[in-house]
Scaffold this motif. Structure first.
Motif, PDB file in Angstrom:
ATOM      1  N   PHE A 159      30.224  29.986  22.937  1.00  0.00           N
ATOM      2  CA  PHE A 159      30.728  29.190  23.645  1.00  0.00           C
ATOM      3  C   PHE A 159      30.337  29.297  24.918  1.00  0.00           C
ATOM      4  O   PHE A 159      30.243  28.224  25.626  1.00  0.00           O
ATOM      5  CB  PHE A 159      32.218  29.365  23.459  1.00  0.00           C
ATOM      6  N   ALA A 160      30.173  30.435  25.457  1.00  0.00           N
ATOM      7  CA  ALA A 160      29.748  30.745  26.915  1.00  0.00           C
ATOM      8  C   ALA A 160      28.152  30.085  26.847  1.00  0.00           C
ATOM      9  O   ALA A 160      28.091  29.495  28.055  1.00  0.00           O
ATOM     10  CB  ALA A 160      29.597  32.169  27.151  1.00  0.00           C
ATOM     11  N   ARG A 161      27.371  30.234  25.915  1.00  0.00           N
ATOM     12  CA  ARG A 161      25.976  29.658  26.294  1.00  0.00           C
ATOM     13  C   ARG A 161      26.134  28.033  26.236  1.00  0.00           C
ATOM     14  O   ARG A 161      25.384  27.533  26.927  1.00  0.00           O
ATOM     15  CB  ARG A 161      24.919  30.224  25.051  1.00  0.00           C
ATOM     16  N   LEU A 162      26.865  27.509  25.245  1.00  0.00           N
ATOM     17  CA  LEU A 162      26.919  26.246  25.273  1.00  0.00           C
ATOM     18  C   LEU A 162      27.660  25.431  26.515  1.00  0.00           C
ATOM     19  O   LEU A 162      27.199  24.496  27.099  1.00  0.00           O
ATOM     20  CB  LEU A 162      27.996  25.917  24.164  1.00  0.00           C
ATOM     21  N   ALA A 163      28.543  26.368  27.149  1.00  0.00           N
ATOM     22  CA  ALA A 163      29.242  25.676  28.334  1.00  0.00           C
ATOM     23  C   ALA A 163      27.947  25.899  29.434  1.00  0.00           C
ATOM     24  O   ALA A 163      27.838  24.782  29.989  1.00  0.00           O
ATOM     25  CB  ALA A 163      30.164  26.796  28.838  1.00  0.00           C
TER      26      ALA A 163
ATOM     27  N   ALA B  77      24.797  25.271  28.998  1.00  0.00           N
ATOM     28  CA  ALA B  77      23.980  24.235  28.520  1.00  0.00           C
ATOM     29  C   ALA B  77      24.486  23.038  28.960  1.00  0.00           C
ATOM     30  O   ALA B  77      23.794  22.087  29.379  1.00  0.00           O
ATOM     31  CB  ALA B  77      23.693  24.362  27.059  1.00  0.00           C
ATOM     32  N   LEU B  78      25.953  22.856  29.013  1.00  0.00           N
ATOM     33  CA  LEU B  78      26.493  21.632  29.106  1.00  0.00           C
ATOM     34  C   LEU B  78      26.401  21.254  30.821  1.00  0.00           C
ATOM     35  O   LEU B  78      26.192  20.371  31.104  1.00  0.00           O
ATOM     36  CB  LEU B  78      27.936  21.611  28.531  1.00  0.00           C
ATOM     37  N   ALA B  79      26.952  22.351  31.217  1.00  0.00           N
ATOM     38  CA  ALA B  79      27.212  22.183  32.748  1.00  0.00           C
ATOM     39  C   ALA B  79      26.034  22.629  33.753  1.00  0.00           C
ATOM     40  O   ALA B  79      26.065  22.528  34.827  1.00  0.00           O
ATOM     41  CB  ALA B  79      28.485  22.998  32.965  1.00  0.00           C
ATOM     42  N   GLY B  80      24.860  23.538  33.036  1.00  0.00           N
ATOM     43  CA  GLY B  80      24.019  23.930  33.895  1.00  0.00           C
ATOM     44  C   GLY B  80      24.526  25.400  34.535  1.00  0.00           C
ATOM     45  O   GLY B  80      25.498  25.611  34.476  1.00  0.00           O
ATOM     46  N   GLY B  81      23.519  26.107  35.096  1.00  0.00           N
ATOM     47  CA  GLY B  81      24.175  27.298  35.700  1.00  0.00           C
ATOM     48  C   GLY B  81      23.651  28.434  34.700  1.00  0.00           C
ATOM     49  O   GLY B  81      23.379  28.221  33.716  1.00  0.00           O
ATOM     50  N   ALA B  82      24.007  29.776  35.456  1.00  0.00           N
ATOM     51  CA  ALA B  82      23.704  30.809  34.645  1.00  0.00           C
ATOM     52  C   ALA B  82      24.502  31.069  33.459  1.00  0.00           C
ATOM     53  O   ALA B  82      25.802  30.725  33.529  1.00  0.00           O
ATOM     54  CB  ALA B  82      23.811  32.020  35.394  1.00  0.00           C
ATOM     55  N   VAL B  83      24.371  31.835  32.534  1.00  0.00           N
ATOM     56  CA  VAL B  83      25.281  32.106  31.588  1.00  0.00           C
ATOM     57  C   VAL B  83      25.911  33.275  31.745  1.00  0.00           C
ATOM     58  O   VAL B  83      25.385  34.210  32.025  1.00  0.00           O
ATOM     59  CB  VAL B  83      24.477  32.421  29.984  1.00  0.00           C
ATOM     60  N   ALA B  84      27.454  33.109  31.743  1.00  0.00           N
ATOM     61  CA  ALA B  84      28.313  34.349  31.897  1.00  0.00           C
ATOM     62  C   ALA B  84      28.415  35.104  30.418  1.00  0.00           C
ATOM     63  O   ALA B  84      28.913  34.385  29.496  1.00  0.00           O
ATOM     64  CB  ALA B  84      29.419  33.830  32.615  1.00  0.00           C
ATOM     65  N   ALA B  85      27.983  36.342  30.637  1.00  0.00           N
ATOM     66  CA  ALA B  85      28.084  36.979  29.495  1.00  0.00           C
ATOM     67  C   ALA B  85      29.676  36.988  28.778  1.00  0.00           C
ATOM     68  O   ALA B  85      30.467  37.091  29.478  1.00  0.00           O
ATOM     69  CB  ALA B  85      27.472  38.408  29.349  1.00  0.00           C
ATOM     70  N   PHE B  86      29.782  36.894  27.619  1.00  0.00           N
ATOM     71  CA  PHE B  86      30.950  37.116  26.967  1.00  0.00           C
ATOM     72  C   PHE B  86      31.454  38.235  26.726  1.00  0.00           C
ATOM     73  O   PHE B  86      31.058  39.235  25.644  1.00  0.00           O
ATOM     74  CB  PHE B  86      31.179  36.441  25.668  1.00  0.00           C
ATOM     75  N   GLU B  87      32.368  39.030  27.556  1.00  0.00           N
ATOM     76  CA  GLU B  87      32.917  40.313  27.464  1.00  0.00           C
ATOM     77  C   GLU B  87      34.458  40.153  26.955  1.00  0.00           C
ATOM     78  O   GLU B  87      35.342  39.863  27.931  1.00  0.00           O
ATOM     79  CB  GLU B  87      32.788  41.053  28.716  1.00  0.00           C
ATOM     80  N   PRO B  88      34.601  40.508  25.730  1.00  0.00           N
ATOM     81  CA  PRO B  88      36.087  40.357  25.136  1.00  0.00           C
ATOM     82  C   PRO B  88      37.384  40.853  26.067  1.00  0.00           C
ATOM     83  O   PRO B  88      38.488  40.171  26.603  1.00  0.00           O
ATOM     84  CB  PRO B  88      36.092  41.165  23.890  1.00  0.00           C
ATOM     85  N   ALA B  89      37.088  42.221  26.589  1.00  0.00           N
ATOM     86  CA  ALA B  89      38.140  42.936  27.387  1.00  0.00           C
ATOM     87  C   ALA B  89      38.211  42.189  28.670  1.00  0.00           C
ATOM     88  O   ALA B  89      39.421  41.962  29.161  1.00  0.00           O
ATOM     89  CB  ALA B  89      37.556  44.322  27.484  1.00  0.00           C
ATOM     90  N   GLN B  90      37.098  41.631  29.161  1.00  0.00           N
ATOM     91  CA  GLN B  90      37.356  40.990  30.346  1.00  0.00           C
ATOM     92  C   GLN B  90      38.044  39.381  30.327  1.00  0.00           C
ATOM     93  O   GLN B  90      39.026  39.034  31.310  1.00  0.00           O
ATOM     94  CB  GLN B  90      36.149  40.800  31.190  1.00  0.00           C
ATOM     95  N   VAL B  91      37.716  38.842  29.189  1.00  0.00           N
ATOM     96  CA  VAL B  91      38.498  37.560  28.813  1.00  0.00           C
ATOM     97  C   VAL B  91      39.800  37.827  28.840  1.00  0.00           C
ATOM     98  O   VAL B  91      40.474  37.059  28.998  1.00  0.00           O
ATOM     99  CB  VAL B  91      37.637  37.059  27.575  1.00  0.00           C
ATOM    100  N   PHE B  92      40.050  38.920  28.007  1.00  0.00           N
ATOM    101  CA  PHE B  92      41.341  39.317  27.803  1.00  0.00           C
ATOM    102  C   PHE B  92      42.408  39.383  28.924  1.00  0.00           C
ATOM    103  O   PHE B  92      43.443  39.045  29.103  1.00  0.00           O
ATOM    104  CB  PHE B  92      41.746  40.387  26.797  1.00  0.00           C
ATOM    105  N   ASP B  93      41.773  40.180  29.931  1.00  0.00           N
ATOM    106  CA  ASP B  93      42.382  40.194  31.162  1.00  0.00           C
ATOM    107  C   ASP B  93      42.703  38.768  31.844  1.00  0.00           C
ATOM    108  O   ASP B  93      43.712  38.432  32.574  1.00  0.00           O
ATOM    109  CB  ASP B  93      41.363  41.056  32.150  1.00  0.00           C
ATOM    110  N   GLN B  94      41.666  37.929  31.690  1.00  0.00           N
ATOM    111  CA  GLN B  94      41.946  36.372  31.905  1.00  0.00           C
ATOM    112  C   GLN B  94      43.066  35.910  31.447  1.00  0.00           C
ATOM    113  O   GLN B  94      43.886  35.066  32.035  1.00  0.00           O
ATOM    114  CB  GLN B  94      40.709  35.624  31.956  1.00  0.00           C
TER     115      GLN B  94
END
Lengths: 546, 181
Positions: free
Chosen positions: A492-496, A498-515
Motif C-alpha cells: 500500500f505504501a509503495r502504491l501510494a 507510485a500514484l502520488a509521486g514522492g518518496a516511499v515512506a517505509a511501512f512500520e507497523p508500530a509507528q502506524v499503530f501510533d497514528q
C-alpha cells in the motif's frame, strides 16, 4: 497467569506459608495453583487450571504442618495459617514412589515419541525419579499409534491415566467421547466403538496430555520440538482471535498451539484454526507479480507491477473520474495495513467506493465465530467502510456490471468470490477495464486480473488484529515471506507513492499503530507496548478498564 | 608421558637462516633427502626401515578409538537402526546432520526418510555417536572423503548405511567407553 481483578472485587485474602515464604492467597484457591503462581514448582500431571480437580496422579503431594499424612496440593484449598513444605525428604520419597509406579509400564519410547522434549513424565523423571527400574516382568503392551479420532493419534502404552483428556471431553466440549475402561491394572483410556474422538476441539487433548499418549496427527513424526522456534501470535481462522504460538522450523510453519489468554480462549483453540496454516507454504502460493501484456499474464518485478497498477488507475481516473474506481479490502489484513489502505483510498485514489469482503461460515457457542477472518471488526474500525456516497460490496458489484465502476482493486480475491458468488465474480471481472488483485493464493479472479500483486500471510506480518469483541491483540511475524514478496502494508505504501509521486515512506507497523491511536477514538491510549502479549480491549484505555 | 620442552633461541634461528633463507632450505632438503635415500635403499634391499602403507590400494589399519566419517549402522535386513530421534542433529556442533523423520508400518514406527551428513562440514568430533540412544550412528574408520563437487560431499542415507558387521569393533569400543561413565 492470573488476571488481576478490579480493586472493589478483590476478596479478603488468607496467608499461607509455602517453603517458608509467606504468600497472600485467595481463600479456597487450590494450593497447587497458588504455589505455581508464585514460582514454586510442585510437579503435577492431572491438575489443569481449566479443568476440574481429579487428584488421580498423586504427584503433587506436599507436607502440611499438623497433618500426619501427605496431602495432594491440587485438592487442598488455601486456608488461613496453612504451613506447607514441598521440599522435605518425605515429599521427595513420595514423588519417587509415584514416578516409579507411573514408569512401571511406560515404554522407553522417548526417541520415537513426539512428546519428548516437552514431556512432563520425562522432566519429572529426571527431577524426581530414581533412574532405575526394579521390575523384571515385561512392560504391559497396548495399542500403538491408534487413530482414536481423525486428527488425534493414541498410544495406549504411554498413558498414565491422569484423565485430563476425559475431563476435557466431559467439561469443555461436553461431547464425552473419552472414558476410562476397565479397572485396576487393566484401566485404559478409550472411546466407544461408534464414537471416535471427532469434535471440533479434539486436538486440544494432545496439548493437555502430559505424556505422549495423545498426539496431534498433523504433527506426528514431523519435527522434534526442540528444533522449533515459537512466535506468539493470534489465530487467523475466525473473528475470535484465539491466542496461539506458531512453531516454525527453518522458515516453515510446523504447528500452531494455543497460548493461554483467559480473556479470549483460556488454553484452547479449535481444530480448524490449528490445522488451517497450510496456505502459508502452499506450492501454489502467488510468489511473483504479474501484469497482463497483450492478453497474457507475464511475471514482472514488483515495482513494475506497482507502476503499471498506478498508471492503469490514473488512466481510469482521468477518463471516468475517481468514482469509477472501487476498492475491496480484506479482513485478513492487520489493523495497521487496513489503516494504510483506507488512507490510500481516501488520499491517493480518492474514491468513496470502499468495502470489505468477509467470508462467513459456521459458528458455535464456544470459540468458533461465523466471520472467517481475524480482523473484520478491526478493518471496519480502521475505516474500510464505504465513504460518503460510496457503494458497499453489493453496490460495487452492481455498479461494475452497470459500467459505472471501471477499475477494481481487490485484496483477498477468494473472500470476494465466496461472498458474492463465483458466477457473479466472473461477471464482475468481465465487465471491468482494470482489475488489480492482491492475494496469496490463486483464484478465478487472479487468473482474470489485469495485474496480480503477491500478498503476505498473517504468519509473515507483525501488527494487530481486533477480535469480534473488540480486543486488540498483537500478532508476530513467525516466518519471512517468500523472496520478492513484501507485506501488504508495504505494498500500500509503495502504491501510494507510485500514484502520488514522492518518496516511499517505509511501512512500520508500530509507528502506524501510533497514528491509529491518535486518529481512531476507541484506540486512544493504546500502543504495541501497551497491548503486550495478551492484548487490550479497544476503548478500554479511555474508560480506564483493564 | 612427560612433556618434552625445547627452548628455541629465536634470535639465533633468525641469524642462522641467513639471506632469503637459502641455508635453511638446504638444511631442510638435506633432512628430506637423507630419509628418502635411506627408505629407498631399505625398500630395494627388502628391509624397509619405515612402515609404508600403499594407500589407496592398501588399507591403513586404524585403532578402535579412531574417529573417521560418521556412518549409519545397517541391520541384517538392510534397514537402518536409526529412528530419527534427532539427538545427533541437536548434538552436532557444526550442524552438518539433516534428518527428515517418517512413519513406517514396522514395529518401530519411526525412521529417517532423509538422513544427510555434509561431510565437508563434519569435524569428526563424535558427539553424534555419543548422543545416539540406539547405537545407530558411529564413527567409522573411513577417511576417504573426496568428491568432484560440494554436492558430492553431502552423503545421503544409502551412502551412509554400513553393515553392522563392518562396524563391530567400533560398536564394541563405544559400548565399553560410554558404558563406563
Amino acid at each position: 497467569m492470573t488476571e488481576a481483578g478490579g480493586p472493589d472485587e478483590k476478596p479478603a485474602t488468607v496467608r499461607v506459608v509455602i517453603d517458608g515464604r509467606e504468600i497472600e492467597a485467595e481463600p479456597g484457591a487450590p494450593l497447587l495453583q497458588v504455589a505455581l503462581d508464585h514460582g514454586i514448582q510442585i510437579p503435577h500431571y492431572c491438575y489443569h487450571p481449566k479443568l476440574s480437580i481429579d487428584g488421580s496422579c498423586r504427584m503433587c503431594q506436599v507436607q502440611i504442618q499438623g497433618q500426619k499424612k501427605l496431602a495432594i496440593a491440587c485438592n487442598t484449598p488455601c486456608t488461613e495459617g496453612l504451613v506447607v513444605d514441598t521440599r522435605g525428604d518425605e515429599v521427595a520419597d513420595a514423588r519417587r514412589g509415584v514416578m516409579e509406579l507411573l514408569l512401571v509400564n511406560h515404554p522407553l519410547d522417548c526417541p520415537i515419541c513426539d512428546q519428548a522434549g516437552e514431556c512432563h513424565l520425562q522432566d519429572y523423571s529426571f527431577a524426581h525419579g530414581s533412574h532405575h527400574a526394579r521390575t523384571e516382568s515385561p512392560r504391559r503392551k497396548g495399542l500403538k499409534r491408534h487413530p482414536i479420532g481423525p486428527r488425534v493419534v493414541f498410544d495406549q502404552e504411554r498413558c498414565i491415566l491422569c484423565r485430563r483428556c476425559v475431563r476435557f471431553t466431559q467439561e469443555i466440549t461436553q461431547t464425552d467421547e473419552l472414558r476410562v475402561f476397565g479397572i485396576g491394572d487393566t484401566s485404559h483410556i478409550g472411546t466407544l466403538e461408534s464414537r471416535p474422538l471427532d469434535n471440533p476441539y479434539s486436538v486440544n487433548v494432545a496439548d493437555i496430555c502430559p505424556v505422549g499418549a495423545l498426539l496431534s496427527a498433523d504433527f506426528h513424526h514431523k519435527r522434534r520440538v526442540w528444533f522449533l522456534d515459537t512466535t506468539a501470535s493470534v489465530c487467523a481462522g475466525c473473528a475470535n482471535g484465539c491466542n496461539i504460538e506458531i512453531g516454525t522450523w527453518r522458515n516453515e510453519i510446523q504447528r500452531l498451539t494455543p497460548r493461554r489468554n483467559d480473556a479470549v480462549n483460556d488454553t484452547w483453540m479449535c481444530d480448524a484454526g490449528r490445522l488451517g496454516y497450510g496456505f502459508v507454504g502452499a506450492a501454489d502460493r502467488i510468489r511473483a507479480a504479474r501484469v497482463r501484456i497483450d492478453g497474457e499474464q507475464r511475471e514482472v518485478s514488483l515495482q513494475n507491477a506497482l507502476d503499471a497498477a498506478a498508471e492503469a488507475l490514473r488512466q481510469v481516473r482521468a477518463t471516468h473520474g475517481a468514482g469509477a474506481i472501487a476498492i475491496v479490502g480484506s479482513a485478513h489484513l492487520t489493523n495497521e495495513e487496513c489503516f494504510r489502505l483506507a488512507a490510500v483510498a481516501r488520499d491517493e485514489v480518492q474514491t468513496p467506493h470502499l468495502d470489505l469482503a468477509v467470508p462467513l461460515g459456521t459458528s458455535d457457542a464456544f470459540l468458533v465465530k461465523a466471520e472467517k477472518a481475524a480482523n473484520a471488526r478491526g478493518a471496519r474500525d480502521m475505516g474500510l467502510v464505504p465513504g460518503e456516497g460510496g457503494h458497499d460490496l453489493a453496490g460495487i458489484a452492481a455498479a461494475v456490471e452497470a459500467g459505472e465502476i471501471r477499475a477494481l482493486w481487490v485484496v483477498g480475491s477468494r473472500d470476494l468470490e465466496e461472498v458474492i458468488g463465483g458466477e457473479r465474480a466472473a461477471k464482475v471481472a468481465a465487465a471491468l477495464e482494470v482489475l488489480v488483485v492482491q492475494d496469496v493464493q490463486p483464484s478465478y479472479l487472479t487468473a482474470a486480473a489485469t495485474i496480480v500483486l503477491p500478498g503476505a500471510t498473517w504468519a509473515e506480518k507483525s501488527g494487530t488484529f481486533t477480535n469480534h469483541a473488540g480486543r486488540v491483540q498483537r500478532i508476530g511475524g513467525a516466518v519471512t515471506p517468500p523472496e520478492g514478496v513484501v507485506v501488504d502494508g508495504e505494498l500500500f505504501a509503495r502504491l501510494a507513492s507510485a500514484l502520488a509521486g514522492g518518496a516511499v515512506a517505509a511501512f512500520e507497523p508500530a509507528q502506524v499503530f501510533d497514528q491509529i491511536a491518535a486518529g481512531v477514538a476507541t484506540y486512544a491510549g493504546l500502543s504495541h507496548l501497551v497491548l503486550g502479549a495478551g492484548g487490550r480491549n479497544a476503548g478500554a484505555a479511555a474508560n480506564g478498564e483493564a | 608421558m612427560a612433556a618434552r620442552v625445547t627452548q628455541v633461541d629465536r634470535e639465533a634461528v633468525r641469524r642462522s637462516t641467513g639471506a632469503l633463507g637459502v641455508a635453511a632450505t638446504l638444511r631442510g632438503l638435506r633432512v628430506t633427502s637423507r630419509h628418502f635415500i635411506r627408505n629407498l635403499w631399505g625398500w630395494m634391499v627388502g628391509k624397509p626401515q619405515v612402515r609404508t602403507v600403499m594407500v589407496p590400494e592398501e588399507e591403513d589399519p586404524k585403532p578402535a578409538a579412531f574417529r573417521g566419517m560418521p556412518v549409519l549402522v545397517a541391520l541384517d535386513s538392510g534397514k537402518e537402526r536409526c529412528v530419527a530421534c534427532g539427538l545427533c542433529e541437536w548434538a552436532c556442533p557444526v550442524d552438518c546432520i539433516h534428518i527428515e523423520p517418517g512413519e513406517t508400518v514396522d514395529e518401530v514406527e519411526r525412521y529417517p526418510r532423509v538422513f544427510d551428513i555434509d561431510m565437508g562440514r563434519c569435524m569428526y568430533c563424535g558427539l553424534c555417536e555419543e548422543a545416539c540412544p540406539e547405537e545407530a550412528i558411529v564413527m567409522s574408520a573411513r577417511v576417504d572423503i573426496s568428491a568432484f563437487s560440494r554436492a558430492g560431499l553431502l552423503w545421503h542415507k544409502d551412502q551412509l548405511l554400513t553393515p553392522a558387521s563392518q562396524l563391530a569393533r567400533r560398536l564394541a569400543y563405544i559400548r565399553e567407553d560410554y558404558g563406563r561413565r
